[in-house]
Design a protein around this motif. Structure first.
Motif, PDB file in Angstrom:
ATOM      1  N   ARG A 147      15.973   9.492  29.857  1.00  0.00           N
ATOM      2  CA  ARG A 147      17.164   9.475  28.996  1.00  0.00           C
ATOM      3  C   ARG A 147      18.092  10.644  29.353  1.00  0.00           C
ATOM      4  N   ASP A 151      21.933  10.201  30.684  1.00  0.00           N
ATOM      5  CA  ASP A 151      23.049  10.860  29.989  1.00  0.00           C
ATOM      6  C   ASP A 151      23.854  11.723  30.963  1.00  0.00           C
ATOM      7  N   ARG A 167      20.879   2.758  30.069  1.00  0.00           N
ATOM      8  CA  ARG A 167      20.922   3.433  28.765  1.00  0.00           C
ATOM      9  C   ARG A 167      20.558   2.434  27.668  1.00  0.00           C
ATOM     10  N   LEU A 170      16.783   1.977  27.684  1.00  0.00           N
ATOM     11  CA  LEU A 170      16.086   3.113  27.079  1.00  0.00           C
ATOM     12  C   LEU A 170      16.259   3.132  25.562  1.00  0.00           C
TER      13      LEU A 170
END
Length: 336
Positions: A147, A151, A167, A170
């Motif tokens: 993650r 990001d 994303r 996740l």
């Protein structure tokens, strides 16, 4: 071969001895005669119907085995290059991505990490590394490092579609179905229709998990359409061959492969106005909307065949950018 013959002979004699044993005490001659004839018949049948060449036969390796061996050899060579040239970024990334393709993400991780250390701002490598992290973990256990790298990739390149797609994965893995659906929904307007259609079921699955109604197909981007007008050189209007057929093609810019869209129309009056779209694609995996740019051309075929031939009239070939669609006019002229 000799061992097989010996075993077969012993087995045959044993069977005959067992079958003829009741005759042996009283009629030994008959028993020996029947035994000899039977043994000769067995040998004759084997020579007639058997395949002695199959004894000891070793089948050649299957194509799958050959392919696996070639792949292992290629990987070994690539690993050797990376060991000998640690700064060879291209070889290292290729090796890591090869491991990912083979379903070995744990082996890809250190190479992605090293590649990132040498190219810290590369968003694509950040996504690769994050993918290797979460694919190597447990499906139901969120990976905080994955993650974190996703990001970072989005921060470095906000429009990175792979980063935004992962994303969503996740978020769903972490039990945040509504957030996952929202992340994927934001991608839909940026995707071609075919890719969006593949993503929509995942979005709806996440929405259902979040207690939200599924989205209808109407949210998908419209199929790409280009308006085409085909005109005829005035000098040819009186010479249109009877039974001629008009073909309009959209092809890849490099000209390779089959057309990405095509129309076949009987010749009537000119100008001819038509629309080419994904519905006119020859192959479902190669559509207009899958091309960043494509070429357009038209041809009148005297024979009615899609293949170019003598006597055909051909237009110029125009290149069209998919993000700047505008009506196109093609003019048919006699080829020299």
């Amino acid at each position: 071969m000799a061992l097989f013959i010996g075993i077969a002979a012993l087995f045959t004699l044993a069977v005959l001895a067992f079958a003829l044993y009741p005759l042996w005490p009283a009629r030994r001659g008959l028993a020996l005669g029947i035994g000899g004839v039977s043994a000769a018949a067995v040998l004759g049948l084997y020579l007639l119907l058997g395949r002695p060449e199959a004894i000891g036969y070793v089948p050649p390796p299957s194509p799958q085995v050959d392919q696996a061996q070639q792949l292992d050899q290629a990987l070994a060579e690539l690993e050797a290059v990376v060991r000998a040239e640690p700064a060879n970024q291209e070889a290292r990334v290729l090796l890591a991505r090869s491991y990912m393709q083979l379903g070995r993400p744990a082996e890809a991780q250190p190479h992605f990490a090293e590649a990132l250390a040498r190219d810290a701002g590369n968003a694509a490598l950040m996504v690769d590394y994050a993918e290797s992290l979460f694919r190597a973990g447990k499906p139901d256990v969120p990976d905080a490092r994955a993650r974190e790298w996703i990001d970072k990739a989005i921060a470095a390149e906000p429009g990175n579609q792979r980063a935004r797609f992962f994303r969503g994965i996740l978020l769903l893995q972490a039990g945040q179905a509504a957030e996952a659906a929202k992340a994927w929904e934001a991608l839909l307007p940026e995707l071609d229709r075919q890719t969006a259609q593949a993503l929509l079921p995942q979005i709806n699955q996440a929405r259902v998990q979040a207690g939200q109604p599924p989205l209808a197909d109407s949210v998908l981007p419209a199929a790409m359409t280009v308006q085409v007008t085909v005109e005829l050189d005035p000098a040819l209007r009186a010479a249109t061959p009877p039974g001629a057929v008009l073909f309009v093609f959209a092809k890849r810019v490099d000209g390779g492969g089959p057309p990405v869209a095509a129309k076949r129309l009987p010749v009537s009056a000119f100008p001819v106005q038509l629309a080419l779209s994904d519905a006119d694609s020859i192959m479902p995996t190669a559509t207009l909307s899958s091309q960043a740019a494509f070429t357009l051309s038209a041809r009148i075929s005297a024979s009615g065949s899609a293949e170019a031939g003598a006597g055909d009239w051909q237009s110029e070939t125009l290149t069209v950018q998919s993000d700047k669609l505008a009506p196109v006019t093609l003019v048919l002229r006699k080829q020299p």
